[in-house]
Design a protein around this motif. Structure first.
Motif, mmCIF file in Angstrom:
data_model
loop_
_atom_site.group_PDB
_atom_site.id
_atom_site.type_symbol
_atom_site.label_atom_id
_atom_site.label_comp_id
_atom_site.label_asym_id
_atom_site.label_seq_id
_atom_site.Cartn_x
_atom_site.Cartn_y
_atom_site.Cartn_z
ATOM 1 N N VAL A 3 0.835 -1.202 0.000
ATOM 2 C CA VAL A 3 0.000 0.000 0.000
ATOM 3 C C VAL A 3 0.871 1.254 0.000
ATOM 4 C CG1 VAL A 3 -1.674 1.321 1.355
ATOM 5 C CG2 VAL A 3 -1.981 -1.144 1.073
ATOM 6 N N GLU A 4 1.896 1.277 0.829
ATOM 7 C CA GLU A 4 2.779 2.443 0.895
ATOM 8 C C GLU A 4 3.510 2.655 -0.426
ATOM 9 O OE1 GLU A 4 4.220 5.873 2.462
ATOM 10 O OE2 GLU A 4 2.681 4.586 3.308
ATOM 11 N N ASP A 5 3.960 1.571 -1.074
ATOM 12 C CA ASP A 5 4.603 1.689 -2.380
ATOM 13 C C ASP A 5 3.660 2.303 -3.402
ATOM 14 O OD1 ASP A 5 6.980 0.631 -1.446
ATOM 15 O OD2 ASP A 5 6.586 -1.403 -2.209
ATOM 16 N N MET A 6 2.402 1.881 -3.376
ATOM 17 C CA MET A 6 1.415 2.443 -4.306
ATOM 18 C C MET A 6 1.216 3.929 -4.047
ATOM 19 S SD MET A 6 -1.414 -0.632 -4.786
ATOM 20 C CE MET A 6 -2.594 0.314 -3.955
ATOM 21 N N ILE A 7 1.134 4.321 -2.774
ATOM 22 C CA ILE A 7 0.941 5.731 -2.432
ATOM 23 C C ILE A 7 2.109 6.565 -2.917
ATOM 24 C CG2 ILE A 7 0.826 7.360 -0.503
ATOM 25 C CD1 ILE A 7 -0.829 5.212 0.999
ATOM 26 N N VAL A 8 3.325 6.102 -2.641
ATOM 27 C CA VAL A 8 4.521 6.842 -3.064
ATOM 28 C C VAL A 8 4.559 6.973 -4.582
ATOM 29 C CG1 VAL A 8 7.042 6.757 -3.159
ATOM 30 C CG2 VAL A 8 5.863 6.289 -1.020
ATOM 31 N N ASN A 9 4.274 5.898 -5.294
ATOM 32 C CA ASN A 9 4.288 5.944 -6.757
ATOM 33 C C ASN A 9 3.216 6.883 -7.296
ATOM 34 O OD1 ASN A 9 6.466 4.222 -6.914
ATOM 35 N ND2 ASN A 9 5.236 2.403 -7.284
ATOM 36 N N LEU A 10 2.042 6.910 -6.672
ATOM 37 C CA LEU A 10 0.997 7.832 -7.115
ATOM 38 C C LEU A 10 1.404 9.283 -6.857
ATOM 39 C CD1 LEU A 10 -2.254 5.984 -5.976
ATOM 40 C CD2 LEU A 10 -1.526 6.430 -8.318
ATOM 41 N N VAL A 11 1.993 9.541 -5.700
ATOM 42 C CA VAL A 11 2.431 10.904 -5.376
ATOM 43 C C VAL A 11 3.512 11.362 -6.348
ATOM 44 C CG1 VAL A 11 3.634 12.305 -3.647
ATOM 45 C CG2 VAL A 11 1.780 10.791 -2.945
ATOM 46 N N GLU A 12 4.444 10.463 -6.660
ATOM 47 C CA GLU A 12 5.553 10.808 -7.556
ATOM 48 C C GLU A 12 5.170 10.730 -9.028
ATOM 49 O OE1 GLU A 12 8.505 11.936 -6.493
ATOM 50 O OE2 GLU A 12 7.736 11.786 -4.432
ATOM 51 N N GLY A 13 3.983 10.182 -9.332
ATOM 52 C CA GLY A 13 3.533 10.082 -10.722
ATOM 53 C C GLY A 13 4.184 8.931 -11.471
ATOM 54 N N ILE A 14 4.576 7.890 -10.768
ATOM 55 C CA ILE A 14 5.254 6.745 -11.371
ATOM 56 C C ILE A 14 4.221 5.665 -11.679
ATOM 57 C CG2 ILE A 14 6.993 4.948 -11.017
ATOM 58 C CD1 ILE A 14 8.345 6.917 -9.020
ATOM 59 N N ASP A 15 4.094 5.290 -12.941
ATOM 60 C CA ASP A 15 3.238 4.182 -13.376
ATOM 61 C C ASP A 15 1.797 4.326 -12.868
ATOM 62 O OD1 ASP A 15 2.845 1.902 -14.853
ATOM 63 O OD2 ASP A 15 3.425 0.542 -13.231
#
Length: 184
Positions: free
Chosen positions: A41-53
């Protein structure tokens, strides 16, 4: 201003994801499974915040919502019930009956006076929830505490005092610097 917008964006994403991925430790058979879930879940949040994939993550979220709709709704209902119970407890009422327990000296199962914390009793006794405060009074969807301006100010003052500083010292220094800059 950019930092504030980034923070607001991250908080909005965290709130949205927390409302969907809302499992608790007791929903898992082991602590390792729960920690893996939290990490995902945390990986998904970080990727969404950073605009990754982002498209791939959004697709995973939609699929998870579809597959776990009933579980998500149950968890949201459980959280709402806990908030309601905590609100009732903070007002001094039993959540089931609405009876005011702050003025009563009757006992729960003749062992604990009402108004006192009574742990859950296996034999069907009444369990009083621990007061968590009313809805929206200090915790976000993930359970992290957020603070109002007054609380932040008090925390900063305590930290300054712990470091040997005081507000009087700061005021004195500001006055000294102000008067030192005046040319006569």
């Amino acid at each position: 201003m950019v930092v504030a917008n980034a923070f607001a964006k991250e908080m909005a994403i965290r709130k949205r994801i927390a409302s969907i991925y809302n499992k608790r430790e007791e929903d898992f058979s082991s602590l390792k499974e729960y920690n893996d879930y939290l990490e995902e879940v945390e990986d998904m949040i970080v990727n969404l915040v950073e605009g990754i994939d982002v498209p791939s993550i959004e697709a995973r979220i939609v699929e998870y919502q579809r597959e776990n709709a009933e579980q998500i709704m149950n968890a949201q209902a459980r959280k709402a019930e806990e908030y309601a119970a905590a609100l009732a407890a903070s007002k001094g009422q039993l959540p089931q009956t609405g009876v005011d327990i702050s003025l009563s000296s009757e006992t729960v199962n003749n062992t604990v006076p009402q108004g006192q914390y009574a742990p859950a009793i296996a034999g069907g006794g009444i369990a009083q929830p621990r007061p968590m405060g009313p809805v929206g009074s200090g915790h976000d969807m993930m359970g992290y505490e957020y603070e109002d301006e007054e609380t932040m100010k008090l925390r900063a003052e305590k930290a300054a005092r712990a470091g040997g500083w005081s507000t009087e010292m700061s005021k004195k220094r500001a006055l000294e610097e102000a008067f030192a800059s005046i040319w006569v």
